[in-house]
Enzyme design. Sequence first.
Site, mmCIF file in Angstrom:
data_model
loop_
_atom_site.group_PDB
_atom_site.id
_atom_site.type_symbol
_atom_site.label_atom_id
_atom_site.label_comp_id
_atom_site.label_asym_id
_atom_site.label_seq_id
_atom_site.Cartn_x
_atom_site.Cartn_y
_atom_site.Cartn_z
ATOM 1 N N ASP A 109 87.457 10.516 12.556
ATOM 2 C CA ASP A 109 86.161 10.316 11.902
ATOM 3 C C ASP A 109 84.951 10.705 12.747
ATOM 4 O O ASP A 109 83.855 10.237 12.525
ATOM 5 C CB ASP A 109 86.038 8.847 11.514
ATOM 6 C CG ASP A 109 86.230 7.915 12.716
ATOM 7 O OD1 ASP A 109 86.145 8.405 13.859
ATOM 8 O OD2 ASP A 109 86.462 6.724 12.505
ATOM 9 N N GLU A 131 95.033 10.677 9.849
ATOM 10 C CA GLU A 131 94.360 9.371 9.756
ATOM 11 C C GLU A 131 93.314 9.375 8.642
ATOM 12 O O GLU A 131 92.158 8.985 8.818
ATOM 13 C CB GLU A 131 93.720 8.970 11.096
ATOM 14 C CG GLU A 131 93.391 7.490 11.190
ATOM 15 C CD GLU A 131 92.728 7.127 12.514
ATOM 16 O OE1 GLU A 131 91.508 7.279 12.647
ATOM 17 O OE2 GLU A 131 93.458 6.704 13.435
ATOM 18 N N GLU A 154 80.642 7.069 11.417
ATOM 19 C CA GLU A 154 82.037 7.427 11.147
ATOM 20 C C GLU A 154 82.442 7.262 9.683
ATOM 21 O O GLU A 154 83.203 8.059 9.145
ATOM 22 C CB GLU A 154 82.981 6.626 12.042
ATOM 23 C CG GLU A 154 82.961 7.046 13.510
ATOM 24 C CD GLU A 154 81.826 6.441 14.314
ATOM 25 O OE1 GLU A 154 81.027 5.670 13.738
ATOM 26 O OE2 GLU A 154 81.727 6.740 15.512
ATOM 27 N N HIS A 174 81.646 -0.067 22.637
ATOM 28 C CA HIS A 174 80.641 0.991 22.809
ATOM 29 C C HIS A 174 80.167 1.602 21.503
ATOM 30 O O HIS A 174 79.604 2.684 21.491
ATOM 31 C CB HIS A 174 81.202 2.095 23.707
ATOM 32 C CG HIS A 174 82.336 2.857 23.099
ATOM 33 N ND1 HIS A 174 83.637 2.583 23.394
ATOM 34 C CD2 HIS A 174 82.352 3.863 22.201
ATOM 35 C CE1 HIS A 174 84.420 3.397 22.714
ATOM 36 N NE2 HIS A 174 83.666 4.182 21.968
ATOM 37 N N ARG A 228 78.215 2.927 18.352
ATOM 38 C CA ARG A 228 76.829 3.319 18.188
ATOM 39 C C ARG A 228 76.009 2.264 17.440
ATOM 40 O O ARG A 228 74.879 1.976 17.809
ATOM 41 C CB ARG A 228 76.811 4.619 17.386
ATOM 42 C CG ARG A 228 75.588 5.447 17.501
ATOM 43 C CD ARG A 228 75.839 6.799 16.834
ATOM 44 N NE ARG A 228 76.461 7.732 17.757
ATOM 45 C CZ ARG A 228 75.769 8.537 18.565
ATOM 46 N NH1 ARG A 228 74.466 8.531 18.540
ATOM 47 N NH2 ARG A 228 76.394 9.349 19.378
ATOM 48 N N HIS A 266 82.536 2.609 28.851
ATOM 49 C CA HIS A 266 82.364 3.963 28.300
ATOM 50 C C HIS A 266 81.215 4.688 29.004
ATOM 51 O O HIS A 266 80.264 4.053 29.477
ATOM 52 C CB HIS A 266 82.052 3.795 26.808
ATOM 53 C CG HIS A 266 82.023 5.053 25.986
ATOM 54 N ND1 HIS A 266 80.985 5.934 26.018
ATOM 55 C CD2 HIS A 266 82.900 5.557 25.088
ATOM 56 C CE1 HIS A 266 81.230 6.937 25.167
ATOM 57 N NE2 HIS A 266 82.390 6.725 24.595
HETATM 58 C C1 UD1 Z 1 82.341 9.221 19.826
HETATM 59 C C2 UD1 Z 1 82.537 9.268 18.324
HETATM 60 C C3 UD1 Z 1 83.206 7.981 17.849
HETATM 61 C C4 UD1 Z 1 84.453 7.697 18.658
HETATM 62 C C5 UD1 Z 1 84.119 7.680 20.138
HETATM 63 C C6 UD1 Z 1 85.333 7.434 21.007
HETATM 64 C C7 UD1 Z 1 80.861 10.423 16.903
HETATM 65 C C8 UD1 Z 1 79.550 10.335 16.265
HETATM 66 N N1 UD1 Z 1 81.238 9.373 17.653
HETATM 67 O O1 UD1 Z 1 81.413 8.168 20.094
HETATM 68 O O2 UD1 Z 1 83.543 8.113 16.499
HETATM 69 O O3 UD1 Z 1 84.995 6.449 18.273
HETATM 70 O O4 UD1 Z 1 83.565 8.941 20.473
HETATM 71 O O5 UD1 Z 1 84.975 7.288 22.356
HETATM 72 O O6 UD1 Z 1 81.544 11.404 16.729
HETATM 73 N N2 UD1 Z 1 79.307 10.756 27.440
HETATM 74 C C9 UD1 Z 1 79.461 11.338 28.695
HETATM 75 N N3 UD1 Z 1 80.706 11.796 29.072
HETATM 76 C C10 UD1 Z 1 81.799 11.703 28.269
HETATM 77 C C11 UD1 Z 1 81.632 11.126 26.997
HETATM 78 C C12 UD1 Z 1 80.382 10.647 26.584
HETATM 79 O O7 UD1 Z 1 78.533 11.428 29.443
HETATM 80 O O8 UD1 Z 1 82.905 12.141 28.667
HETATM 81 C C13 UD1 Z 1 77.966 10.263 26.995
HETATM 82 C C14 UD1 Z 1 77.007 11.360 26.605
HETATM 83 O O9 UD1 Z 1 75.765 11.014 27.076
HETATM 84 C C15 UD1 Z 1 77.004 11.353 25.101
HETATM 85 C C16 UD1 Z 1 77.160 9.879 24.825
HETATM 86 O O10 UD1 Z 1 78.095 9.459 25.850
HETATM 87 O O11 UD1 Z 1 75.822 11.911 24.570
HETATM 88 C C17 UD1 Z 1 77.677 9.527 23.481
HETATM 89 O O12 UD1 Z 1 78.791 10.336 23.137
HETATM 90 P P1 UD1 Z 1 79.095 10.716 21.600
HETATM 91 O O13 UD1 Z 1 80.283 11.609 21.574
HETATM 92 O O14 UD1 Z 1 77.859 11.139 20.895
HETATM 93 O O15 UD1 Z 1 79.439 9.320 20.928
HETATM 94 P P2 UD1 Z 1 80.453 8.199 21.377
HETATM 95 O O16 UD1 Z 1 79.701 6.944 21.372
HETATM 96 O O17 UD1 Z 1 81.220 8.582 22.573
#
Ligand code: UD1
Length: 371
Positions: free
Chosen positions: A96, A118, A132, A209, A211, A242
């Site tokens: 998702d 899924e 999601e 973690h 959103r 996270h």
């Molecule tokens: C994302 C998915 C969520 C999933 C989750 C699993 C979307 C909108 N969200 O959420 O569905 O459950 O992943 O973890 O698709 N960041 C880093 N390094 C990393 C990963 C993340 O620095 O390896 C930071 C970045 O600043 C990034 C922020 O985390 O902008 C958020 O990451 P993002 O992929 O937008 O959303 P998640 O909260 O990780």
Amino acid sequence: MKNIIVTVGTRPEVIKMAPLVMELRKVQDFQVTLVSTSQHREMLDQALSVFRLEPDFDLDIMRPNQSLAESTARALRGMGRVLQENRPDLLLVQGDTNTVLAGALAAHYHKIPVGHVEAGLRTDDPYLPFPEEMNRRLTSQLTRLHFAPTRRAADNLLREGIPEDRVFVTGNTVIDALYWTEREYPDALPRVAREILERGNQYLLVTAHRRESLDGDLLEMAKALGEIVSSHPEIEIIYPVHLNPKVQSVMKEVLGGRERVHLIPPVSYPEIVQLIRNCYFILTDSGGIQEEAPAFGKPVLVMREVTERPEAVEAGVARLAGVAKEGILRAASELLEDPGEYRRRAHKANPFGDGKACERIAGEVTRFLGR
Ligand code: UD1
């Protein structure tokens, strides 16, 4: 030769797609290409290495703190390019995330059929989880083969008018990944956990973690966790935090430096599997952990208002604790202070699958592409 593209973008997508990639690669006349949008960077690379996989294409879309629109747009553009150049017979997406929606939409633009792994999870609240729930619903509209993890998920799709012959109940591939990882990495329990158990204490495993929790709820959760350890001297907390900078700052501010609270960097999948296996119980807002914990008989308190995975609650292993401090404290006290209640909830159940989901999905893919 039939060409299949499998996409991943975040850590959970890698975990849930890796066993399927391995299964599809066993089929002789399938050419399987792995495309990573790299919506996550560090966490994704780490997860890929666990399964000894390397992406054939890496779209490298991650930017710190980028907006949802930016991440979807980057993924859509990148996926469009890859699909145009490679013209696969099928695109497989999982779950998702923005990567899933962007992949499915790009495939539609190129008239390439989509298989959604899924499929059919719903809360019926368009903003929970955010974004999601909407990613899932829109992806269902763009999908040809719907691989539902449970009967309930399949029924959700049928209710929305998806034809029955396109929906397959397969189990969740996360259970395949869990069993594989447990076998391959039996000694992955992190040292911090070993030391707690050697001290004669127990630990609670925490992950959070989402959103929709970033504006306030995360603070409530952090305060609840602080109070749990203060009032239970034999209990410690292990919380792999996270990499989202907002999550990092809230948790460090409230819980950093506290006795018996271990905020650690994100751990590898083999480590989290062993952390689940050896914990006392779990507090989480994660979807995947709600699916994994019942397989080990570990009680779960879900720190959310709703769940798209009610199967774990029905199995008696999980309970919705909400996001308010008082509710989380009440639910945790029940487990910590009533041994009878703990025993009733700590039993093995497998509402999400038997570890053979990938075999079933590969079978349906073979039938579909053979037609
Ligand atoms: C994302 C998915 C969520 C999933 C989750 C699993 C979307 C909108 N969200 O959420 O569905 O459950 O992943 O973890 O698709 N960041 C880093 N390094 C990393 C990963 C993340 O620095 O390896 C930071 C970045 O600043 C990034 C922020 O985390 O902008 C958020 O990451 P993002 O992929 O937008 O959303 P998640 O909260 O990780």
